[in-house]
Design a protein around this motif. Structure first.
Motif, PDB file in Angstrom:
ATOM      1  N   ARG A   1       0.872  -1.184   0.027  1.00 46.25           N
ATOM      2  CA  ARG A   1      -0.036  -0.047  -0.135  1.00 46.25           C
ATOM      3  C   ARG A   1       0.774   1.294  -0.037  1.00 46.25           C
ATOM      4  O   ARG A   1       0.611   2.183  -0.631  1.00 46.25           O
ATOM      5  CB  ARG A   1      -0.773  -0.009   1.160  1.00 46.25           C
ATOM      6  CG  ARG A   1      -1.695   1.402   1.353  1.00 46.25           C
ATOM      7  CD  ARG A   1      -2.732   1.311   2.529  1.00 46.25           C
ATOM      8  NE  ARG A   1      -3.140   2.716   2.596  1.00 46.25           N
ATOM      9  CZ  ARG A   1      -4.447   3.043   2.098  1.00 46.25           C
ATOM     10  NH1 ARG A   1      -4.943   2.306   1.072  1.00 46.25           N
ATOM     11  NH2 ARG A   1      -4.851   4.450   2.096  1.00 46.25           N
ATOM     12  N   TYR A   2       2.032   1.280   0.857  1.00 46.73           N
ATOM     13  CA  TYR A   2       2.849   2.359   1.009  1.00 46.73           C
ATOM     14  C   TYR A   2       3.457   2.820  -0.470  1.00 46.73           C
ATOM     15  O   TYR A   2       3.386   3.861  -0.933  1.00 46.73           O
ATOM     16  CB  TYR A   2       4.002   2.183   1.849  1.00 46.73           C
ATOM     17  CG  TYR A   2       4.824   3.431   2.055  1.00 46.73           C
ATOM     18  CD1 TYR A   2       4.267   4.454   2.776  1.00 46.73           C
ATOM     19  CD2 TYR A   2       6.005   3.470   1.317  1.00 46.73           C
ATOM     20  CE1 TYR A   2       5.187   5.764   3.091  1.00 46.73           C
ATOM     21  CE2 TYR A   2       6.702   4.721   1.559  1.00 46.73           C
ATOM     22  CZ  TYR A   2       6.314   5.793   2.397  1.00 46.73           C
ATOM     23  OH  TYR A   2       7.093   6.696   2.312  1.00 46.73           O
TER      24      TYR A   2
ATOM     25  N   SER B   1       1.004   3.838  -2.834  1.00 44.94           N
ATOM     26  CA  SER B   1       0.277   5.416  -2.582  1.00 44.94           C
ATOM     27  C   SER B   1       1.334   6.397  -3.038  1.00 44.94           C
ATOM     28  O   SER B   1       1.024   7.601  -3.325  1.00 44.94           O
ATOM     29  CB  SER B   1       0.190   5.454  -1.075  1.00 44.94           C
ATOM     30  OG  SER B   1       1.187   5.382  -0.382  1.00 44.94           O
ATOM     31  N   LYS B   2       2.632   6.114  -3.042  1.00 40.59           N
ATOM     32  CA  LYS B   2       3.666   6.740  -3.424  1.00 40.59           C
ATOM     33  C   LYS B   2       3.956   6.924  -5.181  1.00 40.59           C
ATOM     34  O   LYS B   2       4.678   7.494  -5.578  1.00 40.59           O
ATOM     35  CB  LYS B   2       5.139   6.634  -2.876  1.00 40.59           C
ATOM     36  CG  LYS B   2       4.953   6.841  -1.453  1.00 40.59           C
ATOM     37  CD  LYS B   2       4.780   8.086  -0.723  1.00 40.59           C
ATOM     38  CE  LYS B   2       4.695   8.385   0.731  1.00 40.59           C
ATOM     39  NZ  LYS B   2       4.544   9.845   0.946  1.00 40.59           N
TER      40      LYS B   2
ATOM     41  N   ASP C   1      -6.066  -4.316  -6.168  1.00 38.86           N
ATOM     42  CA  ASP C   1      -5.646  -2.940  -5.788  1.00 38.86           C
ATOM     43  C   ASP C   1      -4.934  -2.667  -4.559  1.00 38.86           C
ATOM     44  O   ASP C   1      -5.567  -2.746  -3.587  1.00 38.86           O
ATOM     45  CB  ASP C   1      -7.020  -2.098  -5.792  1.00 38.86           C
ATOM     46  CG  ASP C   1      -6.662  -0.531  -5.583  1.00 38.86           C
ATOM     47  OD1 ASP C   1      -5.424  -0.038  -5.564  1.00 38.86           O
ATOM     48  OD2 ASP C   1      -8.007  -0.027  -5.449  1.00 38.86           O
TER      49      ASP C   1
ATOM     50  N   LEU D   1      -3.863  -0.254  -3.058  1.00 41.36           N
ATOM     51  CA  LEU D   1      -4.379   0.868  -2.548  1.00 41.36           C
ATOM     52  C   LEU D   1      -5.538   0.738  -1.494  1.00 41.36           C
ATOM     53  O   LEU D   1      -6.014   1.163  -0.551  1.00 41.36           O
ATOM     54  CB  LEU D   1      -4.844   2.220  -3.251  1.00 41.36           C
ATOM     55  CG  LEU D   1      -3.414   2.774  -4.081  1.00 41.36           C
ATOM     56  CD1 LEU D   1      -4.213   3.837  -5.082  1.00 41.36           C
ATOM     57  CD2 LEU D   1      -2.765   3.592  -2.920  1.00 41.36           C
TER      58      LEU D   1
ATOM     59  N   ARG E   1      -4.861   0.754   5.682  1.00 40.35           N
ATOM     60  CA  ARG E   1      -3.914   1.538   5.975  1.00 40.35           C
ATOM     61  C   ARG E   1      -3.235   1.313   7.351  1.00 40.35           C
ATOM     62  O   ARG E   1      -3.939   0.583   8.183  1.00 40.35           O
ATOM     63  CB  ARG E   1      -4.258   3.000   5.971  1.00 40.35           C
ATOM     64  CG  ARG E   1      -3.329   3.933   6.591  1.00 40.35           C
ATOM     65  CD  ARG E   1      -3.762   5.403   6.448  1.00 40.35           C
ATOM     66  NE  ARG E   1      -4.365   6.034   5.399  1.00 40.35           N
ATOM     67  CZ  ARG E   1      -3.752   6.623   4.357  1.00 40.35           C
ATOM     68  NH1 ARG E   1      -2.402   6.546   4.542  1.00 40.35           N
ATOM     69  NH2 ARG E   1      -4.328   6.991   3.258  1.00 40.35           N
TER      70      ARG E   1
ATOM     71  N   GLU F   1       4.535   3.486  10.324  1.00 42.44           N
ATOM     72  CA  GLU F   1       4.399   4.265   8.576  1.00 42.44           C
ATOM     73  C   GLU F   1       5.491   5.013   8.560  1.00 42.44           C
ATOM     74  O   GLU F   1       6.230   5.546   7.590  1.00 42.44           O
ATOM     75  CB  GLU F   1       3.034   5.259   8.871  1.00 42.44           C
ATOM     76  CG  GLU F   1       2.811   5.678   7.309  1.00 42.44           C
ATOM     77  CD  GLU F   1       2.194   4.679   6.510  1.00 42.44           C
ATOM     78  OE1 GLU F   1       2.116   5.318   5.308  1.00 42.44           O
ATOM     79  OE2 GLU F   1       2.209   3.698   6.607  1.00 42.44           O
TER      80      GLU F   1
ATOM     81  N   GLN G   1       8.387   5.158   5.405  1.00 43.09           N
ATOM     82  CA  GLN G   1       8.771   6.372   4.687  1.00 43.09           C
ATOM     83  C   GLN G   1      10.146   6.702   4.486  1.00 43.09           C
ATOM     84  O   GLN G   1      10.692   6.952   3.468  1.00 43.09           O
ATOM     85  CB  GLN G   1       8.083   7.646   5.113  1.00 43.09           C
ATOM     86  CG  GLN G   1       8.372   8.813   4.380  1.00 43.09           C
ATOM     87  CD  GLN G   1       7.541   9.996   4.796  1.00 43.09           C
ATOM     88  OE1 GLN G   1       6.464   9.805   5.612  1.00 43.09           O
ATOM     89  NE2 GLN G   1       7.693  11.385   4.507  1.00 43.09           N
TER      90      GLN G   1
END
Length: 736
Positions: free
Chosen positions: A95-96, A99-100, A125, A127, A131, A138, A142
Motif C-alpha cells: 500500500r505504501y 500510494s507513492k 488494488d 491501495l 492503511r 508508517e 517512509q
C-alpha cells in the motif's frame, strides 16, 4: 502443482550458502538449519532440499557455474501445513509503495512476497489494502523509501527501547537488510573492491533478481575483473534467459560484449529474440558490434572473426564512408598479411581523412610491397605522433636507402631523412646512409655515417665492416687496423680486409669455372656480407653454379692442386678423413660434385673440428653445384661454420631457391627469397634481372621497369631484353 524452475547453480558459491534462481527471477536461498535438522524458510515451513533445486555445493568458489532446467513437484499448501498455522502476509509495504506511485518497488515487493509465500495472491488494488494505523511504523516505511536506512535503524532501536514488547515486522527488517546490502555492494563496486562485491552478493541472494539487473551487471563486472569470465558470462546469460525488460536486455548485451572474450560474446548474442514484427532484438547495435569484433581482430591476428561482421563493416564503409571504419578493416587485413586488401582500405581512410593511423597503416602496406619512397612520403608528416609511427618511418627510410640498385633521391628527401635519423638516433638508417653514400662514390660521407651508426649501436658489425671498407678506400690504413683490432675474433670479413681489389679479382679469377659468364662486381660484393663468388649461367638455365670463395684458396696446397690424383673412381669410404677431404676438393676442381659430396661425407668423421667444418662446407658447395639445394642446406648444418662461410652458403641457397620458385611460376615466393638474400648480401646483376622478371610476371610494371633500367645501364643484355618485354606487356595491359 507442477512448476518449471530455472536454476542458476554456482553463480556465487561461497561458504555462506547455496543459491538458485526461480522462474519469476527471484534468487532463492536454502536456509541452513542445524546439523541433521531440515532446512526451513523464514515462516518456519520446510523448504525443498538441495537436490530438488538442482543445486550442488562444490565447496569451492572456483567451481564453474551452470544453468539447468529442473522440474519440481510441490505439495498443495494445505497438505504441508494447516490453514490455522498459515503465516500472515504483511502487505503494508504494498500500500505504501502504491500510494507513492513507486511502481518499481511495488513490483519488486510483489515478487519478493511471492517467493516467500507461494500460495499468496497479490491484491488487485494495493491501495485497497488497509492503511497501517501504526504511525511510527508508517514513518519507518517512509524513511526506508527515501533511502535513509540509518534513520530507520535508529527509529527501530528507539521504539524497542520504549516498548519492550514491540517487534519490528520481519518484512521491514528483511527489506532493510537487502537495501543496506545493495548499498554496500554498489559502494564496493564503485570503489573497484570486486571481491567485496562478490561476497555481499553471496550473502544476499535476494539481490540477484530481474528487479535488480544493475546489481547483476555489477556482479558480472566483478567476475570479469577478477579473471573469472565464465562466471560473468553466466550472470549475463541469466538476464537474457529470464528477464523481459527490453532496454535492460539490450544494455546487458552491450556490457557483455565489452567485457567478455569474443567466443563468449557470441554465446551471449545467440540468445537474441525476434520481435513480434520480425525484427531481431539487437539489430540497433549490430553496426557497433561489427566494429567491436573487427577491432578485436585488429588486436589479435589469430582471432577468426565471423565474416558476417567483416561484410557488415564493408557495407558501412560503402554507405557511410567513415574513415574510422575503413581503418578498422585495414588493420584487420594487415594483421592477416592480406597486403592488397589492407592497402585498399588504408587508402580509402587516408583519402577521406588523413590521420596518423591511416598514414601509418598505408606506409606499412607500401613497405610490404617495396614502395619505400612512397611510404616515407606518406608517413613523414606523422612521424612524431607515436613510437610506432616513428619506428615505421625509420623502416621506410632504411629500406628506401637499401634499394638495389640505389634510387636517385632528391636533396629535399635526403636532407629530411638525414635530419630525422640524427634526431631519432636510428642506427639502421644511419648504416644504410653509409652504403648509399658508397654506392654514390662518396667514401668520406659513408665513413661518417658508419661511424655514427656505431656510436648509436656499438655491436653493429655491418656498420663496422662498412667503416673499414670506406677507410680502406680513403687510404686510412691506421683506421682500418684499429677497426680490425676492435673486432678481432668477432668478424672474419673485417679481419681479412686489406687485400687490394686487384688481388681480390685475381683470386676470384683463379676460382672461376668454365660455366661462369660475368663476375660479380667487387663493389657489390663488398657490401653487407663477405665477398661471395656465385656465378650464373644464362637466365634460361635453372641453376646457379656456386664456387669456392677467396678464403678457400688458403686451404692446404694438397687440397685441390693435384687434379690428376682424383681422375679415377674409388670408394671414398676406404680413405682417411684427411685424404677424403683432399679428394673432395680435387673432385670439385674437376666439376664432379656428387662424387665430391661422398668424399666430404667421409671427411665429416674426422676428429678435428676444423676438418669437419671444411668437410661440411665443401659438401654444401658440392650439392649446390649439383642443383640439390635442400641437401646443401642440410649439409651446411653438419658442423659449425665461420660467419663468412655461413653467409656465403646462405646466400647461395637463397639464390637457388629464388630461381627454383621462379621456374615454378611462384613469383611472390621468388621475391621473398630475393629479399632475404638482400638482407645478407648484395645481389648480382643476373639476380636483379630475375627480380625484374618476377615483377613483370606479377604485372608490377613500374617496379620491373626500374630494375631493368638500372641493370641495363651496365650494358646487361638480359636487362635490355627485359625492358622490351615490359613495353610489350604494357601495350596489352595499359592500365596496369
Amino acid at each position: 502443482m507442477k512448476s518449471s524452475t530455472v536454476v542458476i547453480a554456482g553463480i556465487i558459491l561461497t561458504a555462506v550458502g547455496i543459491v538458485g534462481f526461480t522462474d519469476d527471477g527471484l534468487l532463492r536461498k536454502n536456509w541452513a538449519g542445524n546439523a541433521g535438522a531440515p532446512a526451513t524458510g523464514p515462516d518456519g515451513g520446510a523448504l525443498p532440499d538441495e537436490a530438488s533445486f538442482g543445486v550442488v555445493d562444490r565447496g569451492s568458489r572456483g567451481a564453474a557455474p551452470e544453468f539447468r532446467q529442473v522440474t519440481q513437484n510441490t505439495q498443495p499448501a494445505d497438505a504441508r501445513r494447516s490453514q490455522a498455522t498459515a503465516p500472515v502476509v504483511d502487505e503494508s509495504a504494498l500500500r505504501y509503495f502504491a500510494s507513492k506511485g513507486d511502481t518499481a518497488r511495488l513490483q519488486a515487493e510483489i515478487s519478493r512476497l511471492r517467493a516467500l509465500y507461494p500460495d499468496w495472491t497479490p491484491p488487485k488494488d494495493p491501495l485497497a489494502v488497509p492503511r497501517n494505523k501504526d504511525v511510527q511504523l508508517e514513518t519507518m516505511w517512509q524513511l526506508y523509501s527515501e533511502g535513509r536506512y540509518a534513520e530507520v535503524r535508529k527509529a527501530i532501536a528507539e521504539r524497542q527501547a520504549s516498548e519492550a514488547a514491540w517487534k519490528p515486522p520481519a518484512d521491514l527488517l528483511e527489506r532493510l537488510n537487502v537495501a543496506e546490502a545493495r548499498a554496500r555492494l554498489v559502494n564496493a563496486s564503485d570503489l573497484k573492491q570486486y571481491e567485496t562485491v562478490i561476497e555481499v552478493a553471496a550473502s544476499t541472494p535476494s539481490l540477484l533478481t530481474c528487479s535488480e539487473v544493475d546489481v547483476l551487471w555489477r556482479v558480472a563486472d566483478a567476475f570479469t575483473e577478477t579473471k573469472r569470465p565464465d562466471r560473468a558470462r553466466d550472470a549475463y546469460l541469466y538476464v537474457l534467459k529470464n528477464c523481459e525488460n527490453a532496454p535492460e536486455r539490450l544494455a546487458t548485451v552491450q556490457k557483455a560484449v565489452s567485457g567478455l572474450p569474443y567466443e563468449m560474446a557470441q554465446e551471449i548474442l545467440a540468445h537474441e529474440r525476434t520481435a513480434p514484427g520480425g525484427a531481431a532484438e539487437f539489430e540497433s547495435i549490430r553496426d557497433d558490434l561489427a566494429r567491436r569484433f573487427v577491432a578485436e581482430g585488429d588486436a589479435d591476428g589469430k582471432l577468426a572473426v565471423d565474416p558476417k561482421y567483416i561484410q557488415r563493416l564493408e557495407r558501412l564503409v560503402e554507405t557511410e564512408g567513415m574513415a574510422s571504419d575503413a581503418l578498422l578493416l585495414g588493420w584487420y587485413q594487415l594483421r592477416r598479411e592480406n597486403i592488397s586488401a589492407a592497402e585498399q582500405w588504408f587508402r580509402r581512410a587516408h583519402d577521406k581523412e588523413d590521420s596518423a593511423s591511416a598514414s601509418q597503416g598505408l606506409a606499412l602496406t607500401l613497405i610490404a610491397r617495396k614502395a619505400h619512397e612512397d611510404a616515407e612520403k606518406v608517413l613523414y608528416p606523422w612521424r612524431d605522433t607515436s613510437t610506432d609511427a616513428k619506428a615505421t618511418y625509420f623502416a621506410a627510410t632504411a629500406n628506401l636507402l637499401a634499394i638495389e640498385p640505389p634510387v636517385t633521391l632528391s636533396e629535399e628527401v635526403l636532407t629530411r631523412i638525414a635530419q630525422e635519423t640524427t634526431k631519432g638516433r636510428d642506427p639502421a638508417t644511419a648504416q644504410q646512409f653509409g652504403w648509399y653514400a658508397r654506392a654514390m662514390e662518396q667514401p668520406a660521407t659513408a665513413a661518417q655515417w658508419f661511424a655514427t651508426a656505431l656510436r648509436w649501436k656499438p655491436d653493429d658489425e655491418p656498420s663496422a665492416y662498412g667503416l673499414a671498407l670506406s677507410r680502406n678506400q680513403l687510404g686510412d690504413a691506421a683506421g682500418v687496423a684499429e677497426i680490425q683490432r676492435l673486432w678481432a675474433g668477432r668478424s672474419e670479413r673485417i679481419a681479412l680486409l686489406g687485400e687490394t681489389e686487384e688481388e681480390r679479382r685475381d683470386a676470384i679469377a683463379r676460382q672461376q669455372q668454365p660455366l661462369a659468364r660475368e663476375p660479380a662486381p667487387i663493389a657489390d660484393a663488398e657490401r653487407r656480407s663477405p665477398a661471395v663468388v656465385t656465378e650464373a649461367a644464362p637466365r634460361t638455365t635453372t641453376r646457379y653454379v656456386v664456387e669456392q670463395p677467396v678464403a678457400v684458396a688458403r686451404r692446404p696446397q694438397a687440397a685441390g692442386r693435384a687434379v690428376t690424383g682424383c681422375r679415377t673412381t674409388i670408394n671414398p669410404a676406404r680413405l682417411s678423413p684427411q685424404a677424403a677431404l683432399t679428394r673432395g676438393w680435387c673432385l670439385m676442381d674437376l666439376n664432379r660434385p656428387l662424387e665430391a659430396a661422398e668424399s666430404f661425407e667421409v671427411a665429416l668423421q674426422a676428429p678435428a673440428l676444423q676438418m669437419r667444418e671444411d668437410a661440411a662446407y665443401g659438401q654444401s658447395l658440392a650439392y649446390l653445384r649439383a642443383g640439390l639445394t635442400n641437401k646443401a642446406a642440410v649439409a651446411a648444418t653438419k658442423s659449425t661454420q665461420s660467419r663468412g662461410r655461413a653467409e656465403e652458403l646462405q646466400s647461395a641457397i637463397l639464390a637457388d631457391r629464388a630461381i627454383a620458385a621462379f621456374d615454378a611460376k611462384r613469383y611472390r615466393e621468388t621475391l621473398i627469397f630475393l629479399d632475404q638474400l638482400g638482407q645478407i648480401s648484395t645481389q648480382r646483376s643476373d639476380l636483379m634481372v630475375l627480380r625484374g622478371y618476377a615483377y613483370l610476371s606479377l604485372k608490377y610494371y613500374a617496379e620491373a621497369r626500374r630494375i631493368f633500367e638500372a641493370v641495363a645501364a651496365t650494358g646487361n643484355r638480359e636487362a635490355q631484353r627485359g625492358l622490351a618485354d615490359v613495353g610489350k606487356a604494357q601495350e596489352i595491359w595499359p592500365n596496369k
